[in-house]
Scaffold this motif. Sequence first.
Motif, PDB file in Angstrom:
ATOM      1  N   LEU A 192       0.824  -1.203   0.000  1.00  0.00           N
ATOM      2  CA  LEU A 192       0.000   0.000   0.000  1.00  0.00           C
ATOM      3  C   LEU A 192       0.867   1.265   0.000  1.00  0.00           C
ATOM      4  O   LEU A 192       0.531   2.250  -0.660  1.00  0.00           O
ATOM      5  CB  LEU A 192      -0.927   0.001   1.215  1.00  0.00           C
ATOM      6  N   THR A 193       1.960   1.252   0.739  1.00  0.00           N
ATOM      7  CA  THR A 193       2.830   2.437   0.749  1.00  0.00           C
ATOM      8  C   THR A 193       3.506   2.618  -0.611  1.00  0.00           C
ATOM      9  O   THR A 193       3.710   3.751  -1.054  1.00  0.00           O
ATOM     10  CB  THR A 193       3.889   2.326   1.859  1.00  0.00           C
ATOM     11  N   ARG A 194       3.854   1.526  -1.281  1.00  0.00           N
ATOM     12  CA  ARG A 194       4.429   1.646  -2.633  1.00  0.00           C
ATOM     13  C   ARG A 194       3.410   2.253  -3.590  1.00  0.00           C
ATOM     14  O   ARG A 194       3.758   3.064  -4.458  1.00  0.00           O
ATOM     15  CB  ARG A 194       4.889   0.276  -3.139  1.00  0.00           C
ATOM     16  N   ALA A 195       2.149   1.866  -3.434  1.00  0.00           N
ATOM     17  CA  ALA A 195       1.110   2.354  -4.339  1.00  0.00           C
ATOM     18  C   ALA A 195       0.825   3.836  -4.137  1.00  0.00           C
ATOM     19  O   ALA A 195       0.461   4.537  -5.086  1.00  0.00           O
ATOM     20  CB  ALA A 195      -0.179   1.554  -4.143  1.00  0.00           C
ATOM     21  N   THR A 196       0.992   4.326  -2.908  1.00  0.00           N
ATOM     22  CA  THR A 196       0.642   5.719  -2.604  1.00  0.00           C
ATOM     23  C   THR A 196       1.839   6.640  -2.475  1.00  0.00           C
ATOM     24  O   THR A 196       1.694   7.861  -2.586  1.00  0.00           O
ATOM     25  CB  THR A 196      -0.137   5.776  -1.274  1.00  0.00           C
ATOM     26  N   GLY A 197       3.012   6.074  -2.193  1.00  0.00           N
ATOM     27  CA  GLY A 197       4.175   6.910  -1.940  1.00  0.00           C
ATOM     28  C   GLY A 197       4.171   7.535  -0.557  1.00  0.00           C
ATOM     29  O   GLY A 197       4.971   8.429  -0.269  1.00  0.00           O
ATOM     30  N   LEU A 198       3.278   7.065   0.308  1.00  0.00           N
ATOM     31  CA  LEU A 198       3.172   7.593   1.668  1.00  0.00           C
ATOM     32  C   LEU A 198       3.902   6.689   2.645  1.00  0.00           C
ATOM     33  O   LEU A 198       4.059   5.492   2.411  1.00  0.00           O
ATOM     34  CB  LEU A 198       1.702   7.697   2.086  1.00  0.00           C
ATOM     35  N   SER A 199       4.305   7.269   3.772  1.00  0.00           N
ATOM     36  CA  SER A 199       4.865   6.456   4.842  1.00  0.00           C
ATOM     37  C   SER A 199       3.743   5.659   5.499  1.00  0.00           C
ATOM     38  O   SER A 199       2.552   5.922   5.284  1.00  0.00           O
ATOM     39  CB  SER A 199       5.536   7.344   5.895  1.00  0.00           C
ATOM     40  N   ARG A 200       4.097   4.669   6.320  1.00  0.00           N
ATOM     41  CA  ARG A 200       3.084   3.853   6.983  1.00  0.00           C
ATOM     42  C   ARG A 200       2.149   4.721   7.822  1.00  0.00           C
ATOM     43  O   ARG A 200       0.925   4.564   7.770  1.00  0.00           O
ATOM     44  CB  ARG A 200       3.752   2.806   7.884  1.00  0.00           C
ATOM     45  N   PHE A 201       2.712   5.619   8.604  1.00  0.00           N
ATOM     46  CA  PHE A 201       1.889   6.451   9.473  1.00  0.00           C
ATOM     47  C   PHE A 201       1.026   7.402   8.652  1.00  0.00           C
ATOM     48  O   PHE A 201      -0.169   7.560   8.924  1.00  0.00           O
ATOM     49  CB  PHE A 201       2.766   7.243  10.437  1.00  0.00           C
ATOM     50  N   ALA A 202       1.618   8.029   7.633  1.00  0.00           N
ATOM     51  CA  ALA A 202       0.854   8.966   6.804  1.00  0.00           C
ATOM     52  C   ALA A 202      -0.263   8.248   6.058  1.00  0.00           C
ATOM     53  O   ALA A 202      -1.369   8.775   5.907  1.00  0.00           O
ATOM     54  CB  ALA A 202       1.788   9.671   5.826  1.00  0.00           C
ATOM     55  N   LEU A 203       0.008   7.029   5.609  1.00  0.00           N
ATOM     56  CA  LEU A 203      -1.009   6.242   4.916  1.00  0.00           C
ATOM     57  C   LEU A 203      -2.178   5.955   5.854  1.00  0.00           C
ATOM     58  O   LEU A 203      -3.344   6.163   5.497  1.00  0.00           O
ATOM     59  CB  LEU A 203      -0.409   4.936   4.406  1.00  0.00           C
ATOM     60  N   TYR A 204      -1.869   5.467   7.055  1.00  0.00           N
ATOM     61  CA  TYR A 204      -2.925   5.129   8.012  1.00  0.00           C
ATOM     62  C   TYR A 204      -3.765   6.363   8.344  1.00  0.00           C
ATOM     63  O   TYR A 204      -4.996   6.313   8.331  1.00  0.00           O
ATOM     64  CB  TYR A 204      -2.297   4.562   9.286  1.00  0.00           C
ATOM     65  N   ARG A 205      -3.105   7.471   8.606  1.00  0.00           N
ATOM     66  CA  ARG A 205      -3.814   8.694   8.987  1.00  0.00           C
ATOM     67  C   ARG A 205      -4.681   9.212   7.847  1.00  0.00           C
ATOM     68  O   ARG A 205      -5.853   9.566   8.046  1.00  0.00           O
ATOM     69  CB  ARG A 205      -2.797   9.756   9.409  1.00  0.00           C
TER      70      ARG A 205
END
Length: 258
Positions: free
Chosen positions: A178-191
Amino acid sequence: MQWTRYWRAADRPLEAMHAHFTSHRYHRHSHDAYSFGVTEQGAQAFRCRGGTHTSAAGEVLAFNPDEAHDGRTASDDGFTYRIVHIGPSLVAELLPRLPLFRDPVVHSPRLADALRHLHTALQEGTSLARDEHLMHAVRAMAAHVMPLPAATGTPGDPSAARDLIEAHHAEDLTTAALTRATGLSRFALYRAFRAEYGLSPSEYQRQRRLREARRLLAAGRTAAETATLTGFADQAHLTRWFRRCYGITPAAYARAAT
C-alpha cells in the motif's frame, strides 16, 4: 432476548431488518447503500463522523454510503429498531442528484412514519406497493439531505491504496504494498486513509470482503465456499465478522431473499 428478522430483494439493492438487541455490539463498519432506520423502543448509541450520537424512540438513524459507524444499546432493556438499506442506483432513479445526509440522527416524524410503512411493504406488500412506499420514503429523506460535494484532491491521497484493496481484497496484502502504491509512509497512509474513509486499511479490506460475501451468499454460494473465496480464514471467521457488522449470520442472510 435478542431477535432479528431480515429481508432482501433478490433483484435489486434493497434490504431491511427488524431487530431487538440487548447485548449485541456492532463492530465499526459501513454499507454500500443509504441506510436509514427508526428506533422503536429504547435507545441506541453509536460513533460516527468523529462523535458519539444517540437515537431514542421515534428518531431516525441516517447513514450515507461508505459512512463508518458502530452501534450498541444505550438503555438497560436494549433497543428495537427497523432499518432499510437502499442502493444508490435506486435513489438516483428518484432524486435528480445523489444526496448526503446532513446529520446521522434525524428528528422527523414524517420520515419515521414513511420508513415504517416502507418496512412493512417490503415484507408484506405487493411489488407495486413496495415501489410506491420506496418513493415516498426517499422523498421524505430528501428534506434532510444536501447535495454531495465535488471530489477534490488532498495532500496524501490514499485512493491508490483503496483501489489496490478493491482489486485484491481476498489476498493477504501488506502495508508495504500500500505504501508503494501511494508513496506515503506507513503512518501517513494510516492517517490519510482513516481520515478519508473512516476505517483503517485493514478494516476497509475486511469490509470489502464482507460486501463480496453478501454478493456470493445472495448468488447461492455456501458459507464455507464464500469464506474461501473472500479471503476469510474459515467459515467460523466469516460468521463471526458477519454477525459483528450486520447483526445476523451468513445463513440468515442467504435465506432472507424474496
